[in-house]
Design an enzyme around this catalytic site. Structure first.
Site, short mmCIF file in Angstrom:
data_model
loop_
_atom_site.label_atom_id
_atom_site.label_comp_id
_atom_site.label_asym_id
_atom_site.label_seq_id
_atom_site.Cartn_x
_atom_site.Cartn_y
_atom_site.Cartn_z
N GLY A 2 0.77 -1.24 0.00
CA GLY A 2 0.00 0.00 0.00
C GLY A 2 0.80 1.29 0.00
O GLY A 2 0.34 2.30 0.54
N SER A 3 1.96 1.30 -0.66
CA SER A 3 2.70 2.57 -0.69
C SER A 3 1.93 3.62 -1.51
O SER A 3 1.95 4.81 -1.17
CB SER A 3 4.12 2.39 -1.24
OG SER A 3 4.10 2.01 -2.59
N ASN A 4 1.22 3.19 -2.54
CA ASN A 4 0.39 4.15 -3.29
C ASN A 4 -0.77 4.65 -2.44
O ASN A 4 -1.13 5.82 -2.50
CB ASN A 4 -0.14 3.51 -4.58
CG ASN A 4 0.91 3.54 -5.68
OD1 ASN A 4 1.22 4.59 -6.22
ND2 ASN A 4 1.46 2.37 -6.00
N LYS A 40 -7.19 -8.49 -7.78
CA LYS A 40 -8.34 -9.26 -8.26
C LYS A 40 -9.07 -8.51 -9.36
O LYS A 40 -9.01 -7.29 -9.45
CB LYS A 40 -9.33 -9.51 -7.11
CG LYS A 40 -8.72 -10.27 -5.96
CD LYS A 40 -8.35 -11.68 -6.35
CE LYS A 40 -7.65 -12.40 -5.21
NZ LYS A 40 -6.85 -13.53 -5.61
N ILE A 76 -12.13 -6.85 -11.17
CA ILE A 76 -13.35 -6.17 -10.70
C ILE A 76 -14.55 -6.76 -11.44
O ILE A 76 -14.59 -6.78 -12.67
CB ILE A 76 -13.25 -4.64 -10.98
CG1 ILE A 76 -12.04 -4.04 -10.25
CG2 ILE A 76 -14.53 -3.93 -10.55
CD1 ILE A 76 -12.07 -4.17 -8.73
N ASN A 116 -7.22 2.52 -12.40
CA ASN A 116 -6.20 1.55 -12.03
C ASN A 116 -4.84 2.09 -12.43
O ASN A 116 -4.72 2.81 -13.43
CB ASN A 116 -6.46 0.24 -12.78
CG ASN A 116 -5.44 -0.84 -12.45
OD1 ASN A 116 -5.11 -1.07 -11.28
ND2 ASN A 116 -4.92 -1.50 -13.48
N HIS A 120 -1.08 0.83 -13.62
CA HIS A 120 -0.32 -0.32 -14.11
C HIS A 120 1.14 0.11 -14.25
O HIS A 120 1.41 1.15 -14.85
CB HIS A 120 -0.88 -0.78 -15.46
CG HIS A 120 -0.19 -2.01 -15.96
ND1 HIS A 120 -0.44 -3.25 -15.46
CD2 HIS A 120 0.79 -2.16 -16.89
CE1 HIS A 120 0.34 -4.15 -16.07
NE2 HIS A 120 1.09 -3.51 -16.94
N ASP A 150 -6.38 -4.38 -17.85
CA ASP A 150 -5.41 -3.41 -18.40
C ASP A 150 -5.74 -2.87 -19.78
O ASP A 150 -4.83 -2.54 -20.55
CB ASP A 150 -4.00 -4.06 -18.47
CG ASP A 150 -3.50 -4.45 -17.09
OD1 ASP A 150 -3.89 -3.81 -16.11
OD2 ASP A 150 -2.70 -5.40 -17.01
#
Ligand code: GRF
Length: 212
Positions: A13-15, A92, A94, A108, A110, A151
């Protein structure tokens, strides 16, 4: 009324932390009102709890269908009146019912320049290993709206990193992560302050209002 976002994260969870910091400073005009994780051991959970952010752990394996998994997600999102979903290292898929309920309101990140090095199985270190093996001299990040495929949704923002001098996949990962932490808050702000127009895979931003 403050805009409420949910951040989905599966790991360290650094973002998430960067996004949180930027909501607290007011750079992102929203608050994180929910952390959703599929992983009860995700490193980010204690951080969210320490900052009084509600946490929902919802594991797809506990549901008999993607639809039911989606209904469980929709329930917790509705309970917190969530308007946008940010996927920050969420592993996961969505479910379709969530994608359609939050049409163009899920983003998202990537860790490569899509459409290269994306798709199923391309996450985390696998991406950077593939980039390293391919010998490309530039990698980067792609922040995109989420559709039903991995993606492949419309691209909101991309940033490139010069990786010509990187000697390992780990060095590439570090260079890309630095970009993620800077660009993700910017992309979230861009999405929240504008109404993106979608034309095929193109996102067209016409400024409608600005908060600062
Ligand atoms: C990031 O590299 C993100 O791009 C990818 O997973 C990683 C998550 O890192 N999808 P963190 O959990 O935010 O530290």
């Amino acid at each position: 009324m403050v805009t409420k976002i949910a951040v989905f994260a599966s790991g360290r969870g650094s973002n998430f932390r960067e996004i949180y910091k930027n909501t607290r400073s007011g750079f992102i005009p929203a608050e994180i009102s929910l952390l959703v994780s599929d992983n009860p051991r995700a490193g980010i959970i204690p951080f969210a709890e320490a900052h009084s952010i509600p946490v929902s752990i919802i594991q797809p394996k506990k549901f008999s269908s993607s639809h039911d998994f989606g209904m469980a997600l929709l329930d917790v999102l509705a309970a917190q009146q969530i308007e946008y979903i940010v996927l920050a290292g969420y592993l996961k898929k969505i479910p379709e019912n969530v994608v359609s309920a939050f049409n163009n309101r899920i983003i998202n990140i990537h860790p490569a320049l899509l459409p290269a090095f994306g798709g199923q199985g391309m996450y985390g270190k696998h991406v950077h290993q593939a980039v390293f093996k391919a010998g490309v001299k530039v990698s980067g990040i792609t922040i995109h709206l989420v559709n039903e495929e991995y993606d492949s949704g419309p691209i909101l923002l991309q940033r490139a990193a010069d990786i010509a001098d990187c000697e390992t996949p780990e060095e590439i990962a570090a260079a890309v992560l630095k970009l993620e932490h800077k660009a993700f808050p910017e992309a979230i702000k861009l999405l929240l302050e504008n109404e993106p127009e979608i034309d095929g895979n193109r996102v067209i931003i016409r400024k409608v209002h600005e908060t600062n």
